[in-house]
Design a protein around this motif. Sequence first.
Motif, PDB file in Angstrom:
ATOM      1  N   LEU A 181       0.789  -1.162   0.074  1.00 19.67           N
ATOM      2  CA  LEU A 181      -0.043   0.153  -0.092  1.00 19.67           C
ATOM      3  C   LEU A 181       0.838   1.116   0.033  1.00 19.67           C
ATOM      4  N   LEU A 182       2.044   1.249   0.792  1.00 22.02           N
ATOM      5  CA  LEU A 182       2.865   2.302   0.852  1.00 22.02           C
ATOM      6  C   LEU A 182       3.517   2.365  -0.599  1.00 22.02           C
ATOM      7  N   TRP A 183       3.971   1.379  -1.141  1.00 23.52           N
ATOM      8  CA  TRP A 183       4.479   1.513  -2.612  1.00 23.52           C
ATOM      9  C   TRP A 183       3.492   1.829  -3.432  1.00 23.52           C
ATOM     10  N   ASN A 184       2.384   1.743  -3.403  1.00 23.15           N
ATOM     11  CA  ASN A 184       1.314   2.207  -4.262  1.00 23.15           C
ATOM     12  C   ASN A 184       1.065   3.777  -4.328  1.00 23.15           C
ATOM     13  N   ARG A 185       1.339   4.301  -2.918  1.00 22.30           N
ATOM     14  CA  ARG A 185       1.422   5.922  -2.744  1.00 22.30           C
ATOM     15  C   ARG A 185       2.476   6.454  -3.481  1.00 22.30           C
ATOM     16  N   THR A 186       3.819   5.497  -3.455  1.00 23.42           N
ATOM     17  CA  THR A 186       5.006   6.163  -3.923  1.00 23.42           C
ATOM     18  C   THR A 186       5.021   6.161  -5.712  1.00 23.42           C
ATOM     19  N   THR A 187       4.583   5.040  -6.173  1.00 30.92           N
ATOM     20  CA  THR A 187       4.882   4.768  -7.470  1.00 30.92           C
ATOM     21  C   THR A 187       3.729   4.757  -8.288  1.00 30.92           C
ATOM     22  N   GLU A 188       2.485   5.123  -7.668  1.00 31.36           N
ATOM     23  CA  GLU A 188       1.182   5.433  -8.467  1.00 31.36           C
ATOM     24  C   GLU A 188       0.984   4.528  -9.666  1.00 31.36           C
ATOM     25  N   PRO A 189       0.501   3.094  -9.374  1.00 31.37           N
ATOM     26  CA  PRO A 189       0.550   2.202 -10.559  1.00 31.37           C
ATOM     27  C   PRO A 189      -0.631   2.510 -11.587  1.00 31.37           C
ATOM     28  N   ASP A 190      -1.693   3.318 -11.050  1.00 36.92           N
ATOM     29  CA  ASP A 190      -2.681   3.779 -12.045  1.00 36.92           C
ATOM     30  C   ASP A 190      -2.476   5.036 -12.776  1.00 36.92           C
ATOM     31  N   ASN A 191      -1.373   5.790 -12.669  1.00 34.78           N
ATOM     32  CA  ASN A 191      -0.801   6.827 -13.479  1.00 34.78           C
ATOM     33  C   ASN A 191       0.156   6.308 -14.428  1.00 34.78           C
ATOM     34  N   PRO A 192      -0.128   6.415 -15.635  1.00 28.28           N
ATOM     35  CA  PRO A 192       0.696   6.001 -16.709  1.00 28.28           C
ATOM     36  C   PRO A 192       2.002   6.957 -16.698  1.00 28.28           C
ATOM     37  N   SER A 193       1.866   8.206 -16.391  1.00 32.36           N
ATOM     38  CA  SER A 193       3.105   9.092 -16.564  1.00 32.36           C
ATOM     39  C   SER A 193       3.964   9.051 -15.571  1.00 32.36           C
ATOM     40  N   VAL A 194       3.671   7.937 -14.526  1.00 32.78           N
ATOM     41  CA  VAL A 194       4.863   7.811 -13.582  1.00 32.78           C
ATOM     42  C   VAL A 194       5.863   6.801 -13.862  1.00 32.78           C
ATOM     43  N   GLY A 195       7.083   6.707 -13.902  1.00 33.45           N
ATOM     44  CA  GLY A 195       7.978   5.800 -14.273  1.00 33.45           C
ATOM     45  C   GLY A 195       9.263   5.939 -13.407  1.00 33.45           C
ATOM     46  N   ILE A 196       9.923   4.798 -13.230  1.00 38.58           N
ATOM     47  CA  ILE A 196      11.068   4.562 -12.096  1.00 38.58           C
ATOM     48  C   ILE A 196      12.494   4.430 -13.132  1.00 38.58           C
ATOM     49  N   TYR A 197      13.315   5.334 -12.982  1.00 40.96           N
ATOM     50  CA  TYR A 197      14.648   5.193 -13.834  1.00 40.96           C
ATOM     51  C   TYR A 197      15.570   4.420 -12.796  1.00 40.96           C
ATOM     52  N   VAL A 198      16.100   3.444 -13.313  1.00 40.67           N
ATOM     53  CA  VAL A 198      16.896   2.551 -12.481  1.00 40.67           C
ATOM     54  C   VAL A 198      18.345   2.339 -12.933  1.00 40.67           C
ATOM     55  N   ALA A 199      19.262   2.408 -12.105  1.00 41.56           N
ATOM     56  CA  ALA A 199      20.693   2.201 -12.378  1.00 41.56           C
ATOM     57  C   ALA A 199      21.419   0.922 -11.869  1.00 41.56           C
ATOM     58  N   GLY A 200      21.879   0.318 -12.892  1.00 44.47           N
ATOM     59  CA  GLY A 200      22.487  -1.112 -12.605  1.00 44.47           C
ATOM     60  C   GLY A 200      21.306  -2.242 -12.451  1.00 44.47           C
ATOM     61  N   ASP A 201      21.901  -3.334 -12.376  1.00 44.00           N
ATOM     62  CA  ASP A 201      21.262  -4.856 -12.319  1.00 44.00           C
ATOM     63  C   ASP A 201      22.160  -5.749 -11.542  1.00 44.00           C
ATOM     64  N   PRO A 202      21.665  -5.958 -10.042  1.00 42.42           N
ATOM     65  CA  PRO A 202      20.684  -5.334  -9.450  1.00 42.42           C
ATOM     66  C   PRO A 202      20.722  -3.932  -9.136  1.00 42.42           C
ATOM     67  N   VAL A 203      19.545  -3.437  -8.895  1.00 42.91           N
ATOM     68  CA  VAL A 203      19.553  -1.636  -8.896  1.00 42.91           C
ATOM     69  C   VAL A 203      20.217  -1.155  -7.895  1.00 42.91           C
ATOM     70  N   GLU A 204      21.101  -0.272  -7.917  1.00 43.40           N
ATOM     71  CA  GLU A 204      21.877   0.411  -7.267  1.00 43.40           C
ATOM     72  C   GLU A 204      21.581   1.860  -6.922  1.00 43.40           C
ATOM     73  N   ALA A 205      20.631   2.367  -7.617  1.00 42.38           N
ATOM     74  CA  ALA A 205      20.168   3.562  -7.644  1.00 42.38           C
ATOM     75  C   ALA A 205      18.444   3.819  -8.420  1.00 42.38           C
ATOM     76  N   TYR A 206      17.787   4.457  -7.684  1.00 42.86           N
ATOM     77  CA  TYR A 206      16.578   4.824  -8.723  1.00 42.86           C
ATOM     78  C   TYR A 206      16.143   6.198  -8.245  1.00 42.86           C
ATOM     79  N   ALA A 207      15.322   6.729  -9.555  1.00 42.85           N
ATOM     80  CA  ALA A 207      14.559   7.905  -9.224  1.00 42.85           C
ATOM     81  C   ALA A 207      12.812   7.581  -9.647  1.00 42.85           C
ATOM     82  N   VAL A 208      12.043   8.001  -8.971  1.00 43.67           N
ATOM     83  CA  VAL A 208      10.801   7.905  -9.267  1.00 43.67           C
ATOM     84  C   VAL A 208      10.268   9.350  -9.644  1.00 43.67           C
ATOM     85  N   VAL A 209       9.704   9.243 -10.889  1.00 41.33           N
ATOM     86  CA  VAL A 209       9.501  10.342 -11.614  1.00 41.33           C
ATOM     87  C   VAL A 209       8.113  10.618 -12.254  1.00 41.33           C
ATOM     88  N   ASP A 210       7.340  11.721 -12.254  1.00 40.44           N
ATOM     89  CA  ASP A 210       6.102  11.783 -12.771  1.00 40.44           C
ATOM     90  C   ASP A 210       6.386  12.775 -13.820  1.00 40.44           C
TER      91      ASP A 210
END
Length: 384
Positions: A181-210
Amino acid sequence: MSEIRVRPYVDATDHDAFWHVRAMTYNDGKPVDPEKREIKLAKPFVCERDGRIEAEYVVLDLTCSRQDAVLPCGGIAAVAVLPEKRVHGIGVEMMRQSLRLMKEEGKLMASLYAFRESFYRKVGYEACGKRLKLTVPNARYPKVRPELEVRLIRSADRAQIYGCYEEFCRRRSGLSQRDELLWNRTTEPDNPSVGIYVAGDPVEAYAVVDHKMNFWEGFEIDEIVWTTDRGYRSLLSPLVGLGINKTELSWYEPTDSPFLTRYLDQSVRVQAERAVMWRTLDVPGALRALRPYSEGEFRLRVIDDVLPENEGPWRVRFGPSGVEVDATSQADLILDTRQFTQALLGDPSAMDLARNGILTGPEEDIRALDRLLPASPVYCLDFF
């Protein structure tokens, strides 16, 4: 004398009065639309005077990180008092009683974003650490070549960033473990304009962007998290690209900000805002929950006029196997509950408080307290 009582909200009997208080505080006095009368992620409470509801608040079920420890925490939000009943003590009394109720539910800490910090200090809250808002004009973006592959994912794939977030929390104080539920508040799955930029695999940094594509306006990034220097620096590259047709980019970082360490430049604005306040509900319980890296012993008294059972004095012995807290007859160190909470979380630290004469006592005891509660950035990514 009028009786003020705080209790859990009961929908069948409290609905109209509860939403009237909410409307008079947060909806310009207009009734809240029926379809919006929903309380998400929180447990509501009402405050009655002589049987009439005059105030309310909600509590989110959160946690508070402190090194390897996870402290159960109540997040106070949506505090509301009828306008004609304000400045007559009901708000303060409601917050006093809320502390006892949260403690009885097993919470060790409480936190909130204050409308005014001086109000919440009356019941023992204090600001810890800083949320630094960085605002970087277009011409001052650092030009950094990414060392890691950066890709864009959507909320449906957000499990990829969970490990990065959890490690970020472990290295700082005050952050909450997130459920779905808290992750839903952050990443807004129903909002198509929200994306997450991730660096590395496994992820070493990320940014949530609307993503908002209006040209030559300021652009605010929702959340930035990192666990490595190369991850952070790699993540700056897509952010520069997002800001190339904006006037400036802004985002939040804690006091150990890598940007301030490497890239502070003329015209970059740094502002401490949206301060988070914390309150220790159970002093011996919070100390016992810690996971020390070193060992030592001290005796401490915590002055607390709302929850006097927190005062002690306490004899605290700690080591790699845990923390023992027992009642004792006298203390060498004395702290107000507000400053104890700051030391507990680490910013300002016990040594910071001692340096400024707020904490006094034998040097060996202060150093023992500092070993148990070393300095740590205090930060919160969730806004409530």
